[in-house]
Design a protein around this motif. Structure first.
Motif, PDB file in Angstrom:
ATOM      1  N   SER A  62       0.820  -1.206   0.000  1.00  0.00           N
ATOM      2  CA  SER A  62       0.000   0.000   0.000  1.00  0.00           C
ATOM      3  C   SER A  62       0.853   1.255   0.000  1.00  0.00           C
ATOM      4  O   SER A  62       1.998   1.254   0.445  1.00  0.00           O
ATOM      5  CB  SER A  62      -0.900   0.023   1.231  1.00  0.00           C
ATOM      6  N   ARG A  63       0.237   2.322  -0.482  1.00  0.00           N
ATOM      7  CA  ARG A  63       0.840   3.650  -0.446  1.00  0.00           C
ATOM      8  C   ARG A  63      -0.245   4.634  -0.050  1.00  0.00           C
ATOM      9  O   ARG A  63      -1.417   4.419  -0.320  1.00  0.00           O
ATOM     10  CB  ARG A  63       1.411   4.043  -1.801  1.00  0.00           C
ATOM     11  N   LEU A  64       0.175   5.724   0.572  1.00  0.00           N
ATOM     12  CA  LEU A  64      -0.714   6.812   0.926  1.00  0.00           C
ATOM     13  C   LEU A  64      -0.114   8.068   0.320  1.00  0.00           C
ATOM     14  O   LEU A  64       0.953   8.513   0.762  1.00  0.00           O
ATOM     15  CB  LEU A  64      -0.847   6.933   2.450  1.00  0.00           C
ATOM     16  N   ASP A  65      -0.731   8.599  -0.711  1.00  0.00           N
ATOM     17  CA  ASP A  65      -0.189   9.753  -1.437  1.00  0.00           C
ATOM     18  C   ASP A  65       1.268   9.518  -1.846  1.00  0.00           C
ATOM     19  O   ASP A  65       2.140  10.344  -1.624  1.00  0.00           O
ATOM     20  CB  ASP A  65      -0.291  11.027  -0.593  1.00  0.00           C
ATOM     21  N   ALA A  86       4.420  -3.279  20.327  1.00  0.00           N
ATOM     22  CA  ALA A  86       3.295  -2.883  19.494  1.00  0.00           C
ATOM     23  C   ALA A  86       3.672  -3.077  18.037  1.00  0.00           C
ATOM     24  O   ALA A  86       4.803  -2.816  17.640  1.00  0.00           O
ATOM     25  CB  ALA A  86       2.933  -1.420  19.756  1.00  0.00           C
ATOM     26  N   VAL A  87       2.720  -3.542  17.261  1.00  0.00           N
ATOM     27  CA  VAL A  87       2.883  -3.623  15.819  1.00  0.00           C
ATOM     28  C   VAL A  87       1.865  -2.657  15.226  1.00  0.00           C
ATOM     29  O   VAL A  87       0.671  -2.758  15.502  1.00  0.00           O
ATOM     30  CB  VAL A  87       2.651  -5.049  15.280  1.00  0.00           C
ATOM     31  N   ILE A  88       2.362  -1.704  14.446  1.00  0.00           N
ATOM     32  CA  ILE A  88       1.480  -0.683  13.887  1.00  0.00           C
ATOM     33  C   ILE A  88       1.662  -0.598  12.377  1.00  0.00           C
ATOM     34  O   ILE A  88       2.713  -0.925  11.844  1.00  0.00           O
ATOM     35  CB  ILE A  88       1.713   0.697  14.535  1.00  0.00           C
ATOM     36  N   ARG A  89       0.611  -0.153  11.724  1.00  0.00           N
ATOM     37  CA  ARG A  89       0.628   0.069  10.276  1.00  0.00           C
ATOM     38  C   ARG A  89       0.570   1.574  10.072  1.00  0.00           C
ATOM     39  O   ARG A  89      -0.341   2.239  10.564  1.00  0.00           O
ATOM     40  CB  ARG A  89      -0.597  -0.598   9.655  1.00  0.00           C
ATOM     41  N   THR A  90       1.563   2.111   9.367  1.00  0.00           N
ATOM     42  CA  THR A  90       1.624   3.554   9.184  1.00  0.00           C
ATOM     43  C   THR A  90       2.341   3.895   7.884  1.00  0.00           C
ATOM     44  O   THR A  90       3.056   3.066   7.327  1.00  0.00           O
ATOM     45  CB  THR A  90       2.334   4.227  10.389  1.00  0.00           C
ATOM     46  N   ALA A  91       2.127   5.110   7.421  1.00  0.00           N
ATOM     47  CA  ALA A  91       2.825   5.597   6.228  1.00  0.00           C
ATOM     48  C   ALA A  91       4.021   6.424   6.670  1.00  0.00           C
ATOM     49  O   ALA A  91       3.945   7.182   7.636  1.00  0.00           O
ATOM     50  CB  ALA A  91       1.881   6.445   5.384  1.00  0.00           C
ATOM     51  N   ILE A  92       5.119   6.263   5.954  1.00  0.00           N
ATOM     52  CA  ILE A  92       6.352   6.982   6.283  1.00  0.00           C
ATOM     53  C   ILE A  92       6.773   7.793   5.067  1.00  0.00           C
ATOM     54  O   ILE A  92       6.839   7.261   3.959  1.00  0.00           O
ATOM     55  CB  ILE A  92       7.478   6.002   6.644  1.00  0.00           C
TER      56      ILE A  92
END
Length: 127
Positions: A62-65, A86-92
């Motif tokens: 996935s990508r976010l912008d 913690a395991v997190i899903r985030t955009a960098i």
């Protein structure tokens, strides 16, 4: 009305139904994504500052912008000294990827909501 006309009408109705179902699903997805972004913004705005060590980083598809979305496995030290994973899903942002490697420490914000630990990196990407 002949058979050909009935078939054409049936196909038009089927096309309209398919388009309607697609539109409803798209709207649900947009609402869900907006809610997720609002939750992440709330964590960054109202969360408690902490430091976390990156245990691993995994790329998603996935990508976010155009920014990559990743899964981060973190060891977080809360303000009371408690250590949690913690395991997190985030955009960098692409420019921050070198800072998000295994073993690096990053700034995070966290909060507990409904007995669930919510964590977001300070340098994550939010549109």
């Amino acid at each position: 009305m002949d058979t050909t006309a009935k078939i054409i009408i049936a196909l038009v109705v089927l096309s309209i139904l398919t388009a309607s179902i697609t539109m409803v699903r798209a709207m649900k997805l947009i609402r869900s994504n907006k809610a997720e972004l609002n939750k992440r913004k709330q964590i960054l705005t109202n969360g408690i500052d902490a430091r976390a060590t990156i245990n691993s980083i995994r790329q998603t598809n996935s990508r976010l912008d155009e920014q990559p979305v990743v899964l981060l496995d973190l060891t977080l030290t809360k303000e009371n000294g408690e250590i949690v994973n913690a395991v997190i899903r985030t955009a960098i942002p692409v420019v921050h990827i070198p800072d998000f490697q295994k073993g690096k420490q990053i700034g995070v914000k966290y909060m507990v909501k409904d007995n669930q630990l919510l964590v977001e990196p300070v340098d994550s990407y939010l549109p």
